[in-house]
Design an enzyme around this catalytic site. Structure first.
Site, short mmCIF file in Angstrom:
data_model
loop_
_atom_site.label_atom_id
_atom_site.label_comp_id
_atom_site.label_asym_id
_atom_site.label_seq_id
_atom_site.Cartn_x
_atom_site.Cartn_y
_atom_site.Cartn_z
N ARG A 20 -5.23 -4.56 -15.14
CA ARG A 20 -3.77 -4.75 -15.26
C ARG A 20 -3.39 -6.20 -15.04
O ARG A 20 -2.47 -6.72 -15.67
CB ARG A 20 -3.06 -3.88 -14.20
CG ARG A 20 -3.08 -2.40 -14.54
CD ARG A 20 -2.70 -1.57 -13.33
NE ARG A 20 -1.41 -1.96 -12.79
CZ ARG A 20 -1.08 -1.89 -11.50
NH1 ARG A 20 -1.94 -1.44 -10.61
NH2 ARG A 20 0.11 -2.26 -11.11
N LYS A 77 -5.15 4.08 -2.53
CA LYS A 77 -5.99 3.40 -1.53
C LYS A 77 -5.60 3.82 -0.11
O LYS A 77 -6.47 4.04 0.74
CB LYS A 77 -5.82 1.88 -1.67
CG LYS A 77 -6.59 1.33 -2.87
CD LYS A 77 -6.34 -0.14 -3.08
CE LYS A 77 -4.95 -0.40 -3.57
NZ LYS A 77 -4.73 -1.61 -4.35
N SER A 115 -1.46 2.99 -7.48
CA SER A 115 -2.48 2.06 -7.02
C SER A 115 -2.44 1.92 -5.50
O SER A 115 -3.46 2.07 -4.81
CB SER A 115 -2.23 0.70 -7.69
OG SER A 115 -2.94 -0.33 -7.06
N HIS A 148 1.74 -1.04 4.62
CA HIS A 148 1.40 -1.74 3.39
C HIS A 148 2.64 -2.47 2.89
O HIS A 148 3.72 -1.90 2.83
CB HIS A 148 0.91 -0.77 2.31
CG HIS A 148 0.51 -1.49 1.06
ND1 HIS A 148 -0.76 -1.98 0.88
CD2 HIS A 148 1.22 -1.86 -0.03
CE1 HIS A 148 -0.82 -2.60 -0.29
NE2 HIS A 148 0.37 -2.55 -0.85
N ASP A 157 -9.12 2.48 -8.94
CA ASP A 157 -8.05 1.49 -8.79
C ASP A 157 -8.60 0.07 -8.83
O ASP A 157 -7.98 -0.83 -9.39
CB ASP A 157 -7.27 1.70 -7.49
CG ASP A 157 -6.20 0.63 -7.36
OD1 ASP A 157 -5.27 0.64 -8.18
OD2 ASP A 157 -6.30 -0.23 -6.47
N1 URA Z 1 -0.64 -3.83 -4.71
C1 URA Z 1 -1.55 -2.91 -5.12
O1 URA Z 1 -2.47 -2.56 -4.39
N2 URA Z 1 -1.44 -2.39 -6.35
C2 URA Z 1 -0.43 -2.74 -7.19
O2 URA Z 1 -0.37 -2.23 -8.28
C3 URA Z 1 0.51 -3.71 -6.76
C4 URA Z 1 0.39 -4.24 -5.50
#
Ligand code: URA
Length: 425
Positions: A168, A187, A183, A82, A161
Site C-alpha cells: 500500500r 496487529k 491493518s 496505538h 498485513d
Molecule cells: N498504521 C498501520 O499499522 N496501518 C495503517 O494502515 C496505517 C497506520
C-alpha cells in the site's frame, strides 16, 4: 477461487463474500496471489470501500495469517495504546512505563516511521545499545519483570498485513479507512492485549485530515476490537500542530525523558496522562493515579529498567546532529498556526525519516520548536532550529516550511484548539 474474480467483484462495487476474503488474504500471504493483483484489489478497496461485514472478515483473515500471542500467564492485566501517527508524537515513550508504574502490563509492539510521521522504534534506537528486536520469550521476560516492553512486532504476527502495508505504501492506497482499520486492529488483536486505547489523530499531520473522518475510523476500529473481545476505546486528538517542542528521533527521546522527570511541554504531559487514564480504566484499574506516578519518579524508574532490559544505557548521552541552522521569526506578534505536516516533512528531509523502508534514519536529525501557537514571537528571534548531519538538506527542509506558520499582530488574542477533540467507545 481466483484473484481476478475477487478483483473484478470489488472493482464492480460488489460486497466480497467471506470465502473470497479468506481465500485472497491466505493466498497473498502464501505468495499465490501476486503483488500486482493485490495492488489492484487494494486500489479497488480504496476507491469503493468495504462494508462493516467485509472489514470484520478481512481483519479476522489477517489475524489468522499468523500467530496470536497470549498474556494470560501474566500477573497483571494488559493494556496497550496505538496512535494512527503524527508529527512529534513521542507519547508511547513516557506512556508505556507510566502505565506499567500504575499496575498494568504494557506489551507495546511498535513500528518504524515512513513518510513524514516518525516511528517509535526509530526514536528508541537513538539510545546507545537499545535493541528493538526481541524473541517472544525475551519480550515476555521484560514484560513480566519490568511491566512494559516496546519492541518490533515479530514476523509471525499478522504477516498478511506486513506484506500488504508495504504494498500500500508504494501504491498510494494507505489512506483508506477499511485498510487502515483492518491493518492496525489485526496487529493489535493478534498481539493479545486485553485492553486497547486508540489515539486517532485528525489534522494536517495525520492520515485523517478532519475530525469527521477520524471519528469514522475510530468507530470502525472500536467495533473491530469489541467484536474480538478486546476492551477498546479511542480518543480523537488534534494533529494540526506538532506535539511538543521536538520532531526527530533523539530530540524526541530527550523530550520524553523530560516528561518522565516531571517536566516537559504541557501538551505532551496532557495527552500522556489522558491516555494513561484510559488505558488503566480499560484494564480495570480506575483508581490508579498516573499524574502522581509522573511526579514521584516511579514512571522514570520503570523507563530506566525497560531501556536497560533491552540493552540500552539510560544514562548515555543522546546523539546530536553535526549541523544546526536557526530559522528566525519574520515578524513580531502572536504565533497563531504552526503546521504539523510542514514540520514533519521538513524533519523528514533533514534525515529524521526515510524515503524507502530499507533506508537508515539519522538519530540526531529533526526540528526543535522555540514557540507554539499562542506564544509571542519577536522578529529575528529563533522560531525553529533545524538539525542534520547532511547540511545540503537545509535548503530542502526550509522549502518544506514555506507558508508553515501565521503570525498575527502583537496583542492578538489566540484561542488554542483543544488537544483532545472527542472520545469513541
Ligand atoms: N498504521 C498501520 O499499522 N496501518 C495503517 O494502515 C496505517 C497506520
Amino acid at each position: 477461487m481466483d484473484a481476478i474474480s475477487v478483483i473484478r467483484a470489488k472493482r464492480d462495487r460488489q460486497e466480497l463474500t467471506g470465502e473470497q476474503i479468506d481465500w485472497v488474504i491466505d493466498a497473498y500471504t502464501r505468495g499465490a496471489v501476486a503483488d500486482e493483483q493485490m495492488s489492484a484489489l487494494a486500489m479497488a478497496v480504496y476507491l469503493n470501500g468495504m462494508t462493516r461485514t467485509e472489514i470484520s472478515r478481512w481483519t479476522a483473515a489477517m489475524i489468522a495469517s499468523g500467530e496470536r500471542m497470549d498474556f494470560a500467564g501474566l500477573a497483571r492485566p494488559t493494556s496497550d495504546k496505538h496512535s494512527t501517527g503524527g508529527v512529534g508524537d513521542k507519547i508511547t515513550l513516557p506512556l508505556a512505563p507510566l502505565v506499567a508504574a500504575c499496575g498494568a502490563a504494557v506489551p507495546q509492539l511498535s513500528g518504524r516511521g515512513l513518510g513524514h510521521t516518525g516511528g517509535t522504534l526509530d526514536k528508541l534506537e537513538s539510545i546507545p545499545g537499545w535493541r528493538a528486536s526481541l524473541t517472544n520469550p525475551e519480550m515476555m521476560r521484560v514484560l513480566d519483570e519490568v511491566g512494559s516492553v516496546i519492541c518490533a512486532a515479530g514476523d509471525g504476527l499478522a504477516p498478511a498485513d506486513k506484506r500488504l502495508y508495504a504494498l500500500r505504501d508504494v501504491t498510494a492506497t494507505v489512506e483508506s479507512l477499511p485498510l487502515i482499520a483492518s491493518s492496525i486492529m489485526s496487529k493489535k488483536i493478534a498481539e493479545g492485549t486485553g485492553a486497547l486505547v486508540l489515539d486517532v489523530k485528525a489534522g494536517s499531520g495525520a492520515f485523517m485530515k478532519n475530525v469527521e473522518d477520524a471519528r469514522e475510523l475510530a468507530t470502525a476500529m472500536v467495533e473491530l476490537g469489541t467484536d474480538h473481545g478486546v476492551r477498546t476505546v479511542a480518543l480523537l486528538t488534534d494533529m494540526n500542530t506538532p506535539l511538543g517542542l521536538t520532531a526527530g528521533n533523539a530530540l524526541e527521546v530527550r523530550e520524553s525523558v523530560e516528561v518522565l522527570a516531571g517536566g516537559g511541554p504541557a501538551d505532551v504531559v496532557e495527552l500522556t496522562v489522558a491516555l494513561a487514564r484510559e488505558m488503566l480504566d480499560a484494564a480495570g484499574l480506575p483508581d490508579a493515579d498516573p499524574a502522581k506516578a509522573l511526579a514521584d519518579g516511579s514512571a522514570m524508574d520503570v523507563w530506566r529498567r525497560m531501556i536497560a532490559a533491552q540493552g540500552g544505557d539510560p544514562d548515555a548521552a543522546l546523539p546530536r546532529a553535526r549541523e544546526q541552522h536557526v530559522v528566525t521569526a519574520p515578524a513580531s506578534g502572536v504565533l497563531t498556526r504552526l503546521d504539523a505536516y510542514a514540520v514533519g516533512l521538513s524533519a523528514w528531509r533533514l534525515g529524521a525519516g526515510r524515503a524507502r523502508k530499507e533506508d537508515p534514519v539519522q538519530a540526531g536529525a529533526g526540528i526543535e520548536l522555540h514557540a507554539r501557537p499562542g506564544d509571542t514571537v519577536t522578529a529575528g528571534a529563533p522560531l525553529l532550529t533545524l538539525h542534520t548531519d547532511t547540511p545540503d538538506a537545509f535548503g530542502y527542509a526550509e522549502a518544506a516550511l514555506e507558508g508553515a506558520w501565521d503570525i498575527a499582530a502583537p496583542g492578538t488574542s489566540h484561542e488554542p484548539t483543544p488537544l483532545i477533540l472527542g472520545r469513541v467507545g
